[in-house]
Enzyme design. Structure first.
Site, PDB file in Angstrom:
ATOM      1  N   ASP A 176       0.829  -1.208   0.000  1.00 37.52           N
ATOM      2  CA  ASP A 176       0.000   0.000   0.000  1.00 37.52           C
ATOM      3  C   ASP A 176       0.866   1.263   0.000  1.00 37.52           C
ATOM      4  OD1 ASP A 176      -2.367   1.411   0.025  1.00 37.52           O
ATOM      5  OD2 ASP A 176      -2.836   1.018   2.121  1.00 37.52           O
TER       6      ASP A 176
ATOM      7  N   ASP B 210     -10.268   4.419  -0.669  1.00 34.34           N
ATOM      8  CA  ASP B 210     -11.004   3.453   0.137  1.00 34.34           C
ATOM      9  C   ASP B 210     -12.509   3.597  -0.080  1.00 34.34           C
ATOM     10  OD1 ASP B 210      -8.564   2.750   1.115  1.00 34.34           O
ATOM     11  OD2 ASP B 210      -8.853   3.630   3.101  1.00 34.34           O
TER      12      ASP B 210
END
EC number: 3.2.1.22
Length: 624
Positions: free
Chosen positions: A347, A412
């Site tokens: 990430d 997200d």
């Protein structure tokens, strides 16, 4: 040692001991780094003020006494004494290195811990006299500062518009770099972690929150994955998001290890493998800063000697030009492989990853290459998922496609600040980002070698937890299937309802997922066959060589802010798409709604009345 170097050393050392994340904003007058230098007099005055601020949290102002340099701090005086201005050193390092020495004359730094810092340098602090030696050289900013909400158009361009009635170019997916032929399916912890108080709505999460979750919670959730219906549907990945790692310890070689008070990863991997499940873990680029004095396995190299100086997170960044960096990655992945890890989610990669205030390397693709090489060397078949909202222009799509199994296409999906998993507004945004992504992939005119990661699949739980009604749950599932995206369930596996089970494990879902893994869908506007964002939309995947295809028609409802189409048609709408729009005219096709089972023979066009957020996923077979 020069005066400037003497001051820099303790700053860097302090950062290694106490990494934080803050937001730096540059301003004032702009200059081209390298055309001016910063006077040593102003530099030393800056450092002296930093020392004063660090020693006295109540001090607000500091200057050089000559009207050339001004600085302020607003400490959080309501905090405990050791935490009132504990960000001062790193804040002013960012102000100095990212702004005053890198093209700007003022800067502020601030974040949610109620600390704020500011500095401004007047013209007298800069000189263009090349003969002066009492200077500190200016330079381009070594790290990138990105606004989380920036559109970054250079990273996320709109695909070229397809002409109305243009021919259909079938998009196909080939094997990924590491040999996978489908996207990942399974479950991930983060959907529950992101709930504002998950322990209230997820019984197995009781007593846990955010990054603090336990192996028992994971085993409870993934024990459901071991049920025959999920295994038959290919949902076999049990993925741990951030929180499994130790944050205050590394091993003797500076490798990332698990938090031993809450996890035993070899034991967990064994538990999963006995149930034919796989283990995934979350990581970010770099090495824990506290490992700086450790020696890289198989070398005599200290980790501190291969860092690049960016220490603005818990992890410090590597200088990938240096010997020892690849060896560190090799040793880390080898250890994880020995534990039984089957998937890595990497990430905070750039370009992309709106930074949340962290100083991210402008290009962290070398970290992906290092992990990819380490995976290959380990000899274990390990998926590599890269994240988040990665740059997808004509430069970067080929790079990511050659390095990983899947890439995040959006931010997200989580409905932060609530106890529900998602909101339809964010679902519209995720779908719009996929539309852009697949259009850009189509322009490359090559088989795809990477799958899209649209974030978690929030469709298995009822509305009180999912955050969206059953109609939209169908639509979300249809889009994640159609994209050939990772099908990584978020939410509570113990609260899967009948609809959730149908959407993920039924034969029609499995068949669709397997098809779209080879033929991801692309937009074909009703009425034109173009690829623009539309509230009333149609998509097609295939046709395959066996004359099979899938079509998705949808009414997204009014644009809630990020849908890309801007229209606000309310209530039921008639959606009509012709075979010509879809690019498959000249034949008759049977259209079968995969969820209702209703079929019709189509030779011209197909219509359905759809309410807001409703869709139909149709399986097509050519009849002649």
């Amino acid at each position: 040692m020069s005066p400037s170097a003497a001051v820099l050393i303790p700053l860097a050392a302090a950062v290694l001991l106490r990494p934080v994340v803050g937001q730096t904003q540059c301003g004032g007058n702009l200059y081209t780094p390298g055309t001016l230098n910063f006077t040593l007099e102003c530099y030393n005055a800056f450092q002296d003020c930093v020392a004063q601020f660090e020693a006295n949290a109540s001090q607000v102002d500091c200057n050089d006494g000559k009207g050339n340099l001004f600085m302020q701090q607003q400490a959080n005086l309501g905090a405990s004494p050791g935490s009132q201005n504990n960000d001062a050193i790193i804040a002013f390092q960012d102000i100095r290195d990212l702004c005053l020495l890198s093209g700007s004359t003022t800067a502020t730094w601030g974040y949610s811990d109620n600390q704020w810092y500011w500095a401004a340098a007047e013209d007298a602090c800069y000189t263009n006299d090349p003969t002066r030696t009492d200077v500190v050289k200016t330079h381009p900013a070594p790290f990138c500062i990105q606004n989380r909400d920036s559109s970054l158009p250079e990273c996320y361009p709109q695909p070229d518009a397809t002409p109305p009635g243009g021919p259909l170019k079938v998009i196909k997916t080939a094997k990924t770099r590491n040999g996978f032929k489908s996207s990942a399916r399974g479950w991930n912890t983060y959907g529950v972690q992101a709930l504002v108080n998950g322990s209230q709505v997820v019984p197995s999460f009781a007593g846990q929150s955010g990054l603090f979750y336990t192996q028992k919670f994971v085993e409870t959730q993934c024990g459901v994955l071991a049920r025959p219906e999920f295994k038959k549907a290919g949902y076999d990945l049990c993925s741990l998001d951030s929180g499994w790692q130790a944050t205050t310890a590394v091993d003797q070689h500076g490798r990332i290890i698990y938090n031993t008070t809450r996890f035993n990863l070899p034991e967990l991997a064994s538990w999963l493998h006995k149930r034919d499940l796989k283990l995934g873990v979350y990581i970010t680029p770099g090495v824990p800063c506290l490992a700086h004095n450790q020696t890289i396995l198989g070398t005599n190299i200290k980790i501190k000697d291969v860092l690049n100086g960016n220490n603005d997170q818990i992890n410090c960044d590597f200088d990938f030009r240096k010997d020892g960096v690849q060896q560190w990655h090799d040793s880390v992945v080898a250890q994880w492989a020995s534990w039984g890890v089957d998937m890595l989610k990497l990430d905070f990669l750039t370009p992309g990853s709106p930074s949340n205030g962290a100083n991210l390397a402008c290009d962290s693709s070398d970290a992906v290459r290092a992990y990819q090489k380490a995976i290959k060397k380990s000899g274990r078949k390990i998926r590599l998922d890269i994240s988040w909202k990665l740059c997808r222009n004509e430069t970067w799509l080929p790079i990511w496609s050659d390095l990983a199994e899947s890439m995040r296409t959006d931010q997200d999906l989580d409905n932060y600040g609530t106890n529900t998993l998602m909101a339809w507004q964010v679902g519209q945004r995720a779908i719009e980002n996929y539309r852009q992504y697949i259009g850009l992939q189509a322009q490359r005119n090559v088989p795809l070698t990477i799958y899209p990661d649209m974030d978690a699949l929030f469709t298995v739980n009822p509305e009180h937890l999912a955050g969206v009604n059953d109609t939209i749950r169908y639509t979300v599932q249809n889009h994640w299937l159609g994209a050939g995206a990772n099908l990584i369930i978020g939410g509570d596996m113990e609260q899967v309802d009948a609809l959730g089970l149908k959407l993920t494990t039924s034969k029609q879902s499995i068949d669709a997922a397997d098809f779209f893994a080879k033929y991801p869908m692309q937009p074909r506007n009703p009425g034109t066959g173009s690829n623009a964002a539309k509230q009333l939309q149609a998509w097609i995947g295939g046709p395959s060589d066996d004359h099979e295809a899938y079509v998705l028609i949808v009414n997204y409802g009014p644009d809630l802010g990020n849908g890309g189409f801007s229209t606000k048609l309310y209530g039921k709408q008639k959606v009509t798409v012709s075979l010509k729009d879809l690019g498959i005219s000249g034949s008759a096709w049977t259209f079968t709604d995969i969820w209702s089972g209703k079929s019709s023979r189509v030779t011209g066009s197909y219509s359905a009345w759809l309410t807001e957020g409703e869709s139909q996923l149709l399986r097509l077979k050519r009849t002649h």
